[in-house]
Design a protein around this motif. Sequence first.
Motif, PDB file in Angstrom:
ATOM      1  N   LYS A   1      -5.435   1.238  -4.622  1.00 31.67           N
ATOM      2  CA  LYS A   1      -4.038   1.609  -4.866  1.00 31.67           C
ATOM      3  C   LYS A   1      -3.148   0.377  -4.833  1.00 31.67           C
ATOM      4  CE  LYS A   1      -4.525   6.264  -2.936  1.00 31.67           C
ATOM      5  NZ  LYS A   1      -4.134   7.173  -1.834  1.00 31.67           N
TER       6      LYS A   1
ATOM      7  N   GLU B   1      -3.631  -1.706  -7.967  1.00 27.62           N
ATOM      8  CA  GLU B   1      -2.955  -1.111  -9.127  1.00 27.62           C
ATOM      9  C   GLU B   1      -1.479  -1.510  -9.147  1.00 27.62           C
ATOM     10  OE1 GLU B   1      -3.668   3.036  -8.697  1.00 27.62           O
ATOM     11  OE2 GLU B   1      -5.831   2.876  -9.145  1.00 27.62           O
ATOM     12  N   GLN B   2      -0.860  -1.527  -7.982  1.00 30.92           N
ATOM     13  CA  GLN B   2       0.545  -1.934  -7.910  1.00 30.92           C
ATOM     14  C   GLN B   2       0.723  -3.408  -8.260  1.00 30.92           C
ATOM     15  OE1 GLN B   2       3.001  -0.477  -4.605  1.00 30.92           O
ATOM     16  NE2 GLN B   2       1.216   0.671  -3.930  1.00 30.92           N
TER      17      GLN B   2
ATOM     18  N   SER C   1       0.814  -1.210   0.000  1.00 32.02           N
ATOM     19  CA  SER C   1       0.000   0.000   0.000  1.00 32.02           C
ATOM     20  C   SER C   1       0.850   1.263   0.000  1.00 32.02           C
ATOM     21  CB  SER C   1      -0.915   0.029   1.225  1.00 32.02           C
ATOM     22  OG  SER C   1      -1.595   1.256   1.286  1.00 32.02           O
ATOM     23  N   THR C   2       0.362   2.260  -0.753  1.00 33.50           N
ATOM     24  CA  THR C   2       1.044   3.554  -0.768  1.00 33.50           C
ATOM     25  C   THR C   2       0.268   4.594   0.036  1.00 33.50           C
ATOM     26  OG1 THR C   2      -0.110   4.154  -2.806  1.00 33.50           O
ATOM     27  CG2 THR C   2       2.071   3.141  -3.011  1.00 33.50           C
TER      28      THR C   2
END
Length: 217
Positions: free
Chosen positions: A178, A181-182, A17-18
């Motif tokens: 998010k 997406e990574q 996670s970002t």
Amino acid sequence: MLARCSYLLLGLLLAVSTGAAQTPAKLDAKDQAAIRGILEQYRKALGAADGEAFVKILDSKTVQWHEEAVKEAQSATKAELAKLGLLRRLTVLRLRHEYKKADLAKLTGPEVIVASVKKGWINNNFADMVVIASYGLNKDGLAYVTLRQNAKVPAFWFTKETGQWQLALSQTFAGADKGLEQVVKKTGMSEEDFLLRTLETESKKKIDKKILDGPLE
């Protein structure tokens, strides 16, 4: 929410996670105890596949999120689907993969959540890994906990409704998007292929790609 991958893929998403780290405000002992109680109910409900108990601990925005996903599963075109976040798309496609058009037309958000728990699409794999690292409260009055797996990023959020803390999974979903997406980028697959492959693997049923265009008859 319906893809079974360790419940929202959280075990993986927390690692990548970002989400921005929070500066925690004080959460008093009474509120901390209430939040621990909710997470214990979370564990018990998933462990017993008790969908009705699970729905009771969720906030209204999470239920609404599922209501909207049902409507999108009923009618969203391929172009409309592509504009949704990855987790929402995964949920819509799972609904289309599991339900025919006539059955989808009868579903409600709470019914989807209950069925998901009972059928094991939402399971307790990740629930068994929930070890709280810290508590916090953000400027909007939302409480959160971080977990041992990633003590800097909130994993679960909670909001007060009628004076009681409720599990705000809808708040978690933004972080899940998010993370997804990574994950997709790391696989080198297109988003569409990733979602379809994930569903086929988890459901163990062959995917009909027509679900990208709408519900199946």
